[in-house]
Scaffold this motif. Sequence first.
Motif, PDB file in Angstrom:
ATOM      1  N   UNK B  48     -80.025   7.580  34.786  1.00  0.00           N
ATOM      2  CA  UNK B  48     -80.606   8.706  35.716  1.00  0.00           C
ATOM      3  C   UNK B  48     -80.297   9.928  35.154  1.00  0.00           C
ATOM      4  N   UNK B  49     -79.315  10.246  34.170  1.00  0.00           N
ATOM      5  CA  UNK B  49     -78.932  11.466  33.604  1.00  0.00           C
ATOM      6  C   UNK B  49     -80.147  12.549  33.524  1.00  0.00           C
ATOM      7  N   UNK B  50     -81.252  11.959  32.829  1.00  0.00           N
ATOM      8  CA  UNK B  50     -82.326  13.258  32.303  1.00  0.00           C
ATOM      9  C   UNK B  50     -83.284  13.444  33.615  1.00  0.00           C
ATOM     10  N   UNK B  51     -83.531  12.407  34.345  1.00  0.00           N
ATOM     11  CA  UNK B  51     -84.536  12.755  35.621  1.00  0.00           C
ATOM     12  C   UNK B  51     -83.431  13.520  36.509  1.00  0.00           C
ATOM     13  N   UNK B  52     -82.299  13.058  36.765  1.00  0.00           N
ATOM     14  CA  UNK B  52     -81.792  13.908  37.691  1.00  0.00           C
ATOM     15  C   UNK B  52     -81.361  15.397  37.270  1.00  0.00           C
ATOM     16  N   UNK B  53     -81.267  15.441  35.924  1.00  0.00           N
ATOM     17  CA  UNK B  53     -81.074  16.878  35.399  1.00  0.00           C
ATOM     18  C   UNK B  53     -82.242  17.519  35.685  1.00  0.00           C
ATOM     19  N   UNK B  61     -78.805  23.425  42.922  1.00  0.00           N
ATOM     20  CA  UNK B  61     -77.329  22.584  42.484  1.00  0.00           C
ATOM     21  C   UNK B  61     -76.990  21.966  44.224  1.00  0.00           C
ATOM     22  N   UNK B  62     -77.289  23.116  45.186  1.00  0.00           N
ATOM     23  CA  UNK B  62     -76.862  22.637  46.416  1.00  0.00           C
ATOM     24  C   UNK B  62     -77.706  21.371  47.058  1.00  0.00           C
ATOM     25  N   UNK B  63     -78.956  21.084  46.921  1.00  0.00           N
ATOM     26  CA  UNK B  63     -79.529  19.937  46.995  1.00  0.00           C
ATOM     27  C   UNK B  63     -79.166  18.896  46.506  1.00  0.00           C
ATOM     28  N   UNK B  64     -79.071  18.920  45.217  1.00  0.00           N
ATOM     29  CA  UNK B  64     -78.681  17.897  44.389  1.00  0.00           C
ATOM     30  C   UNK B  64     -77.085  17.427  44.712  1.00  0.00           C
ATOM     31  N   UNK B  65     -76.212  18.292  44.927  1.00  0.00           N
ATOM     32  CA  UNK B  65     -74.950  17.900  45.301  1.00  0.00           C
ATOM     33  C   UNK B  65     -74.763  17.165  46.780  1.00  0.00           C
ATOM     34  N   UNK B 100     -74.588  11.239  38.726  1.00  0.00           N
ATOM     35  CA  UNK B 100     -75.444  12.046  38.057  1.00  0.00           C
ATOM     36  C   UNK B 100     -75.924  13.390  39.002  1.00  0.00           C
ATOM     37  N   UNK B 101     -75.778  13.318  40.101  1.00  0.00           N
ATOM     38  CA  UNK B 101     -76.216  14.421  40.907  1.00  0.00           C
ATOM     39  C   UNK B 101     -75.131  15.408  40.939  1.00  0.00           C
ATOM     40  N   UNK B 103     -72.531  15.787  38.604  1.00  0.00           N
ATOM     41  CA  UNK B 103     -72.194  15.926  37.230  1.00  0.00           C
ATOM     42  C   UNK B 103     -73.281  17.136  36.792  1.00  0.00           C
ATOM     43  N   UNK B 104     -74.538  16.755  37.112  1.00  0.00           N
ATOM     44  CA  UNK B 104     -75.501  17.312  36.211  1.00  0.00           C
ATOM     45  C   UNK B 104     -75.798  18.895  36.861  1.00  0.00           C
ATOM     46  N   UNK B 105     -74.978  18.845  38.114  1.00  0.00           N
ATOM     47  CA  UNK B 105     -75.297  20.097  38.887  1.00  0.00           C
ATOM     48  C   UNK B 105     -74.360  21.206  38.392  1.00  0.00           C
ATOM     49  N   UNK B 106     -73.302  20.908  37.570  1.00  0.00           N
ATOM     50  CA  UNK B 106     -72.227  22.046  37.248  1.00  0.00           C
ATOM     51  C   UNK B 106     -72.814  22.994  36.288  1.00  0.00           C
ATOM     52  N   UNK B 107     -73.794  22.823  35.331  1.00  0.00           N
ATOM     53  CA  UNK B 107     -74.375  23.888  34.784  1.00  0.00           C
ATOM     54  C   UNK B 107     -74.901  24.751  35.665  1.00  0.00           C
TER      55      UNK B 107
END
Lengths: 96, 140
Positions: B48-53, B61-65, B100-101, B103-107
């Motif tokens: 899921x890393x790439x699609x979630x990114x 990032x708010x919605x993702x987290x 992934x939601x 970790x991928x939000x950090x950037x």
Amino acid sequence: MARLLALTVSTGFKSMLLTYGAFAFIVLILFYLLGKEAEGGFEEEHKLREYLNVLKNRNVLILSIIAFVGVGYSPHTLHGLNRFLKSMDWMWKQPG
Amino acid sequence: MYILAGIVSQVMWITFSPILPIVEEIYGVGDAEVGLLSAVFPIVFIVLALPVGYYVDRRGFRRAVLIGSAFFAVFGLLRAFATTFEALLVFQTLTAVGQPFIFNSISKLVKSWFPIEEAGLATGLGSISLFIGTIVGPDC
């Protein structure tokens, strides 16, 4: 580790999982109430084509294959090592 | 708040690692099966890393987290009600979808909230949660 074992043993396996679930719910509610998007910080538009191009990137593909193989290989190796050590009658539980 | 979400992520991942023999006894499964409870997290992350990114880039990032935290809360809680090992594994896998939601939000978080000269410090603060969660998980 000893404390988690203590939590599991003293309150039960189900209670331990409920405690973690409740903690996750509290964090979800707190983030919903307090988490904010920065003003003007979310204006980017990315096209699906750009994303698909990333997936086609040779390095990304190679890295993905290595990662998949690694994830499958590591548990298999550890499982084999575990069985070998057990057959040698070695202690397999982590001490301490 | 992001650090707390990161801590939850790690706690959910490492839940079973210190108590594998207990899980084996409760569900009557072997080492290989019970090892899957921890292995599903990196497997799901890779898938899921790439699609979630991509999703984080589009939605912020708010919605993702929030989505990641919701997966942890709902399926993390449902793990307590799993009566079979298969059900526990399914709930653990769905819990792993949240990782992934987070970790991928950090950037995105760093880019949105911090000036570029503080990006390293902000990333460091976000990354701390991973290790705090790994410590807190087995110790709380």
